[in-house]
Design an enzyme around this catalytic site. Structure first.
Site, short mmCIF file in Angstrom:
data_model
loop_
_atom_site.label_atom_id
_atom_site.label_comp_id
_atom_site.label_asym_id
_atom_site.label_seq_id
_atom_site.Cartn_x
_atom_site.Cartn_y
_atom_site.Cartn_z
N GLU A 35 0.83 -1.21 0.00
CA GLU A 35 0.00 0.00 0.00
C GLU A 35 0.87 1.26 0.00
O GLU A 35 0.53 2.25 -0.66
CB GLU A 35 -0.94 0.00 1.20
N CYS A 192 -13.02 1.17 -14.69
CA CYS A 192 -13.38 2.60 -14.59
C CYS A 192 -12.10 3.44 -14.65
O CYS A 192 -11.75 4.15 -13.73
CB CYS A 192 -14.15 2.85 -13.29
N CYS A 199 -17.38 0.69 -19.72
CA CYS A 199 -18.68 0.64 -19.03
C CYS A 199 -19.45 -0.66 -19.25
O CYS A 199 -20.13 -1.12 -18.31
CB CYS A 199 -19.52 1.84 -19.45
N CYS A 202 -18.79 -3.03 -16.46
CA CYS A 202 -18.88 -2.52 -15.09
C CYS A 202 -20.13 -3.04 -14.39
O CYS A 202 -21.25 -2.90 -14.91
CB CYS A 202 -18.90 -0.99 -15.11
N CYS A 208 -25.10 4.13 -12.49
CA CYS A 208 -23.97 5.06 -12.50
C CYS A 208 -24.39 6.35 -13.18
O CYS A 208 -24.77 6.35 -14.37
CB CYS A 208 -22.77 4.44 -13.21
#
Length: 352
Positions: A35, A192, A199, A202, A208
């Protein structure tokens, strides 16, 4: 009526998300390390650095026990070097204060140097299934598009809206948190995307706002444009025979703690610096072709200036400076543009 946001995302991640990343584990050390590395850095760039890090420092205690110079040498090239210094400091805190065991909550993790709210939440979500939201760059884009939130996400007002939204979308079952957290990251990284979002793939497209209104290219609102300041410096190739003088940068600021080439504004200032700071009598040569290095907030033009030191290899008076052989310098923790300059000099066979 579509299923809840979290249900669709968890289902999609388990079927279509990424499952082969080297840090996908419940080991908080490895998740934390990844991270930190992934802040401001792409996955493809991070993977080889992560693999070298975990080979050399297989545990948080091994990292804490290592000299900072060694940690910086492993980090060299990843940029944003305060991350490496904070990484080392946090590892020592985990070793000394927590007996080598990471705090088991986002609230405890955020006390470690270099860990912000989103990073702490990611480690807690992956390793402890804690119900707490993340909000990195990819997640901001996903949420801004899905909810149709205007405003640059880096502005506090917009960011607060996104945090509130992220907190309200969490799955009710804590056991889903690892898949949910990974799903947000995967969706932003692979579907995205900033340009040309896919799309049709998705799982959130049915409700959305950006997809429904055709605003994918507008959201999230771009950063307001600013003129990038220009700066210039001479980097001094102070050399004697097969040796090059490097100095350690201050612990904070650009390239903090790394070994780098001394800098000056003019050749005359460079000669004076050699005498006053290092106790060296140096003769400048012709400046070499400039190198442009772009930082987040400014662009730096670097002109290498050779300076020859005659006679026997002298002792350097300055404590944070020393002579390096070329191969040794390339293995040290040095900034990317300095590495480029040394490699170019090596190809020309004019430095060593």
């Amino acid at each position: 009526m579509p299923d809840p946001f979290s249900t669709r995302l968890v289902r999609w991640q388990r079927a279509h998300g990424r499952h082969d990343l080297p840090w996908q584990t419940d080991d908080p050390y490895r998740v934390w390390l990844s991270e930190i590395m992934l802040q401001q850095t792409q996955v493809a760039t991070v993977i080889p650095y992560y693999q070298r890090f975990t080979e050399s420092f297989p545990s948080v205690t091994a990292l804490a026990d290592a000299p900072l110079d060694e940690v910086l040498a492993h980090w060299a090239g990843l940029g944003y070097y305060s991350r490496a210094r904070n990484l080392h400091q946090a590892a020592r805190m985990v070793r000394d204060r927590f007996g080598g065991v990471f705090p088991p909550s986002a609230e405890g993790l955020i006390e470690l140097p270099g860990i912000g709210r989103s990073t702490a939440a990611a480690v807690a979500g992956f390793c402890y299934a804690e119900r707490t939201p993340i909000l990195d760059g990819n997640v901001k884009r996903v949420l801004a598009r899905w909810a149709g939130i205007d405003g640059f996400p880096g502005e506090k007002k917009t960011e607060n809206k996104l945090w509130a939204l992220a907190a309200g979308l969490l799955p009710t079952d804590a056991a889903d948190m690892p898949a949910y957290t990974q799903g947000l990251m995967d969706l932003g990284a692979t579907v995205c995307t900033p340009r040309r979002p896919d799309c049709p793939r998705c799982p959130l497209r049915d409700d959305c706002r950006a997809h429904i209104e055709g605003r994918q290219a507008e959201l999230p609102t771009p950063r307001p444009k600013k003129t990038v300041p220009e700066r210039a410096t001479l980097m001094l190739l102070i050399r004697q025979g097969g040796q090059l003088l490097l100095e350690r940068r201050p612990p904070t600021g650009i390239w903090g703690g790394l070994w780098s080439l001394p800098e000056a504004e003019t050749a005359a200032q460079a000669v004076a610096l050699c005498a006053e700071r290092f106790g060296l009598a140096a003769t400048p040569g012709a400046p070499q072709p400039a190198l442009v290095h772009t930082f987040t907030h400014f662009r730096l033009t670097i002109t290498p200036l050779p300076l020859e030191v005659a006679g026997e290899l002298p002792r350097v008076a300055e404590a944070d400076a020393r002579w390096f052989a070329r191969g040794e310098a390339l293995k040290a923790g040095i900034p990317t543009p300095v590495r480029k300059l040394l490699l170019a000099e090596g190809r020309q066979e004019s430095l060593f």
